[in-house]
Design an enzyme around this catalytic site. Structure first.
Site, PDB file in Angstrom:
ATOM      1  N   HIS A  10       0.833  -1.207   0.000  1.00 14.74           N
ATOM      2  CA  HIS A  10       0.000   0.000   0.000  1.00 14.74           C
ATOM      3  C   HIS A  10       0.875   1.267   0.000  1.00 14.74           C
ATOM      4  O   HIS A  10       2.018   1.226  -0.409  1.00 14.74           O
ATOM      5  CB  HIS A  10      -0.979  -0.039   1.172  1.00 14.74           C
ATOM      6  CG  HIS A  10      -1.781  -1.312   1.170  1.00 14.74           C
ATOM      7  ND1 HIS A  10      -2.876  -1.504   0.368  1.00 14.74           N
ATOM      8  CD2 HIS A  10      -1.585  -2.481   1.846  1.00 14.74           C
ATOM      9  CE1 HIS A  10      -3.349  -2.734   0.558  1.00 14.74           C
ATOM     10  NE2 HIS A  10      -2.575  -3.357   1.445  1.00 14.74           N
ATOM     11  N   GLU A  24      -2.195   0.390   7.714  1.00 13.64           N
ATOM     12  CA  GLU A  24      -1.326  -0.661   7.182  1.00 13.64           C
ATOM     13  C   GLU A  24      -0.133  -0.081   6.434  1.00 13.64           C
ATOM     14  O   GLU A  24       1.001  -0.563   6.572  1.00 13.64           O
ATOM     15  CB  GLU A  24      -2.125  -1.581   6.253  1.00 13.64           C
ATOM     16  CG  GLU A  24      -1.297  -2.717   5.678  1.00 13.64           C
ATOM     17  CD  GLU A  24      -2.097  -3.652   4.789  1.00 13.64           C
ATOM     18  OE1 GLU A  24      -1.524  -4.658   4.316  1.00 13.64           O
ATOM     19  OE2 GLU A  24      -3.296  -3.360   4.545  1.00 13.64           O
ATOM     20  N   HIS A  79       2.745  -7.105   4.438  1.00 11.59           N
ATOM     21  CA  HIS A  79       1.393  -6.591   4.650  1.00 11.59           C
ATOM     22  C   HIS A  79       0.946  -6.790   6.097  1.00 11.59           C
ATOM     23  O   HIS A  79       1.566  -7.540   6.854  1.00 11.59           O
ATOM     24  CB  HIS A  79       0.407  -7.283   3.713  1.00 11.59           C
ATOM     25  CG  HIS A  79       0.551  -6.880   2.282  1.00 11.59           C
ATOM     26  ND1 HIS A  79      -0.302  -5.981   1.666  1.00 11.59           N
ATOM     27  CD2 HIS A  79       1.479  -7.217   1.351  1.00 11.59           C
ATOM     28  CE1 HIS A  79       0.086  -5.803   0.418  1.00 11.59           C
ATOM     29  NE2 HIS A  79       1.172  -6.539   0.203  1.00 11.59           N
ATOM     30  N   GLU A 141       1.594 -11.619   5.987  1.00 12.08           N
ATOM     31  CA  GLU A 141       0.540 -10.871   6.674  1.00 12.08           C
ATOM     32  C   GLU A 141       0.876 -10.875   8.165  1.00 12.08           C
ATOM     33  O   GLU A 141       0.748 -11.889   8.847  1.00 12.08           O
ATOM     34  CB  GLU A 141      -0.822 -11.505   6.426  1.00 12.08           C
ATOM     35  CG  GLU A 141      -1.313 -11.411   4.993  1.00 12.08           C
ATOM     36  CD  GLU A 141      -1.949 -10.069   4.656  1.00 12.08           C
ATOM     37  OE1 GLU A 141      -1.882  -9.141   5.490  1.00 12.08           O
ATOM     38  OE2 GLU A 141      -2.536  -9.950   3.551  1.00 12.08           O
TER      39      GLU A 141
END
Length: 254
Positions: A10, A24, A79, A141
């Site tokens: 992102h 995030e 992430h 993640e």
């Protein structure tokens, strides 16, 4: 020379997942920058590039294209999860075999050793950055931003450092990275601030509890350190003592 492409998920107009006062895009960049620092400072014959080094938007296609154009040996996308769960999981593209799955096992295992997260397993998914990259690729993640227990961990600098350390240890195992000669020091840090008064305040608190705290200006931040050692064991012992005293302590190697 091993060429590793680090992709903080992102950025810019795309904040990614949000929750508990966190974004995030900011957390992934923190982990990625810390990982780059560890690999640069501690290992030989490793070349690094990042999809972004600041809060900027980069499309998924551009991330994959940049890694492919550079000829990276490995693509690592970082992430933070969302959806009410808890813990750490990692993804490769469906149907791939070794060495991609072997690399996944190394990194997955080392992150769990370094960071206090539940193991959600090694998985696969048809993510664009895994599908469109020409080299072995992994997406991690790192906890759930909308779960308070995970978010509280992600708010601490020491936990971000632990996640970066786990990724670094896994990469070192996967690619047999060689450590640089150890002439650096293991420094114990308890804070970093843009405003010197905040650093001075934390240093005063540490001194009041018996720590030999100093404030150093580096990389445009006022950093509060309480010790420097040639032995990591000694630094680890001070980190434990500082955490027991209520400080968010972690090791930086310089």
């Amino acid at each position: 020379m091993v060429k590793i492409f680090i992709d903080p998920g992102h950025g810019g107009t795309d904040p990614g997942a949000t929750g508990n006062g966190l974004q995030e895009k900011a957390l992934t960049l923190q982990i990625a920058l810390a990982l780059r620092t560890i690999l640069t400072n501690e290992y030989e014959d490793v070349s690094l590039r990042m999809s972004r080094t600041s809060d900027q938007f980069v499309s998924l296609d551009d991330r994959a294209d940049a890694a492919n154009s550079w000829g990276a040996d490995y693509f690592l996308s970082i992430h933070i999860n969302a959806g009410g769960g808890t813990g750490f999981e990692s993804y490769v593209y469906p149907g791939v075999g070794s060495p991609t799955t072997t690399y996944q096992s190394h990194i997955h295992g080392e992150v769990l050793k370094a960071a206090d997260f539940a193991d959600r397993g090694k998985k696969s998914a048809n993510f664009l950055v895994l599908r469109e990259t020409a080299m072995p690729a992994l997406l991690t993640e790192n906890g759930f931003i909308d779960t308070a227990a995970d978010a509280n961990k992600l708010k601490t600098a020491s936990f971000i450092q632990s996640l970066a350390r786990g990724h670094a240890n896994g990469l070192a195992q996967a690619f047999n990275l060689k450590k640089k000669p150890s002439d650096s020091l293991y420094k114990v840090q308890i804070g970093a601030f843009k405003v010197k008064a905040n650093a001075d305040s934390l240093a005063s608190s540490a001194k009041a509890k018996g720590f030999n705290a100093i404030v150093l200006l580096k990389d445009s931040l006022y950093k509060v350190q309480i010790g420097a050692f040639s032995s990591q064991n000694n630094a680890d012992a001070l980190v434990t003592k500082a955490k027991n005293a209520g400080f968010d302590a972690f090791i930086v190697q310089e």
